[in-house]
Design a protein around this motif. Structure first.
Motif, PDB file in Angstrom:
ATOM      1  N   LYS A  21      -3.167  36.292 -15.434  1.00  0.00           N
ATOM      2  CA  LYS A  21      -3.021  35.219 -14.357  1.00  0.00           C
ATOM      3  C   LYS A  21      -2.412  33.693 -14.843  1.00  0.00           C
ATOM      4  O   LYS A  21      -1.447  33.316 -14.386  1.00  0.00           O
ATOM      5  CB  LYS A  21      -4.140  35.007 -13.462  1.00  0.00           C
ATOM      6  N   LYS A  25       1.815  31.902 -15.314  1.00  0.00           N
ATOM      7  CA  LYS A  25       2.096  30.614 -14.712  1.00  0.00           C
ATOM      8  C   LYS A  25       2.351  29.751 -16.001  1.00  0.00           C
ATOM      9  O   LYS A  25       2.333  28.333 -15.859  1.00  0.00           O
ATOM     10  CB  LYS A  25       0.886  30.096 -14.140  1.00  0.00           C
ATOM     11  N   LYS A  99     -12.722  29.836 -10.074  1.00  0.00           N
ATOM     12  CA  LYS A  99     -11.911  28.650  -9.663  1.00  0.00           C
ATOM     13  C   LYS A  99     -11.405  27.961 -10.827  1.00  0.00           C
ATOM     14  O   LYS A  99     -10.283  27.427 -10.826  1.00  0.00           O
ATOM     15  CB  LYS A  99     -13.065  28.012  -8.816  1.00  0.00           C
ATOM     16  N   ASP A 102      -8.241  29.802 -11.698  1.00  0.00           N
ATOM     17  CA  ASP A 102      -7.360  29.457 -10.439  1.00  0.00           C
ATOM     18  C   ASP A 102      -6.685  28.105 -10.656  1.00  0.00           C
ATOM     19  O   ASP A 102      -5.315  28.015 -10.514  1.00  0.00           O
ATOM     20  CB  ASP A 102      -8.086  29.695  -9.131  1.00  0.00           C
ATOM     21  N   GLU A 103      -7.215  27.426 -11.050  1.00  0.00           N
ATOM     22  CA  GLU A 103      -6.844  25.812 -11.171  1.00  0.00           C
ATOM     23  C   GLU A 103      -5.869  25.784 -12.301  1.00  0.00           C
ATOM     24  O   GLU A 103      -4.799  25.013 -12.303  1.00  0.00           O
ATOM     25  CB  GLU A 103      -7.764  24.754 -11.151  1.00  0.00           C
ATOM     26  N   ALA A 105      -3.844  28.146 -13.432  1.00  0.00           N
ATOM     27  CA  ALA A 105      -2.757  28.964 -13.238  1.00  0.00           C
ATOM     28  C   ALA A 105      -1.964  28.000 -11.992  1.00  0.00           C
ATOM     29  O   ALA A 105      -0.659  28.125 -11.961  1.00  0.00           O
ATOM     30  CB  ALA A 105      -3.242  30.363 -12.409  1.00  0.00           C
ATOM     31  N   ARG A 106      -2.571  27.204 -11.386  1.00  0.00           N
ATOM     32  CA  ARG A 106      -1.808  26.562 -10.311  1.00  0.00           C
ATOM     33  C   ARG A 106      -1.395  25.066 -10.949  1.00  0.00           C
ATOM     34  O   ARG A 106      -0.681  24.328 -10.359  1.00  0.00           O
ATOM     35  CB  ARG A 106      -2.734  25.934  -9.146  1.00  0.00           C
ATOM     36  N   GLY A 107      -1.472  24.948 -12.065  1.00  0.00           N
ATOM     37  CA  GLY A 107      -1.019  23.913 -13.000  1.00  0.00           C
ATOM     38  C   GLY A 107      -1.926  22.692 -12.940  1.00  0.00           C
ATOM     39  O   GLY A 107      -1.286  21.560 -13.109  1.00  0.00           O
ATOM     40  N   LYS A 108      -3.114  22.645 -12.416  1.00  0.00           N
ATOM     41  CA  LYS A 108      -3.820  21.240 -12.584  1.00  0.00           C
ATOM     42  C   LYS A 108      -3.861  20.849 -13.867  1.00  0.00           C
ATOM     43  O   LYS A 108      -4.048  21.809 -14.879  1.00  0.00           O
ATOM     44  CB  LYS A 108      -5.247  21.733 -11.857  1.00  0.00           C
TER      45      LYS A 108
END
Length: 116
Positions: A21, A25, A99, A102-103, A105-108
């Motif tokens: 995951k 990204k 979480k 996920d963060e 992978a979202r680019g945070k």
């Protein structure tokens, strides 16, 4: 009390999905490992040993050297549920890890993911 299926799932079988995951990204396995170490207190060697042992999630978290107290600062929704509202501590720790991945992978911003 009903035991959730994820408690008995092998951490080492799910771990490659976390890495995939992140890599999909543009993130790295080492970043995934760093977040897991931040959350659990494992050293890199300790994390690799856990992966070799093929422990389930329950054992993986039970053997964690030092769960990071800052994990309680993780807020938000994962799998449709607010992580801060989860009552079962093991499920909450599993969802904290979800979480964090996920963060990532979202680019945070990486340093913001690791709450201080």
């Amino acid at each position: 009390m009903v035991r959730h299926k994820i408690f008995t799932m092998s951490f080492s079988k799910v771990y490659p999905h976390y890495v995939k995951k992140a890599e999909n990204k543009g993130k790295t396995k080492s970043q995934v490992d760093e977040l897991i170490r931040w959350l659990t207190g494992y050293t890199q060697e300790g994390l690799e040993n856990q992966l070799k042992k093929d422990n389930d999630f329950e054992t993986f978290f039970a053997e964690a050297p030092q769960m990071n107290p800052s994990r309680k600062l993780i807020k938000g929704v994962i799998c449709g549920i607010r992580v801060e509202d989860i009552e079962d501590s093991l499920m909450q720790d599993i969802r904290y890890l979800d979480k964090l991945i996920d963060e990532l992978a979202r680019g945070k911003k990486f340093e913001n993911i690791k709450r201080h």
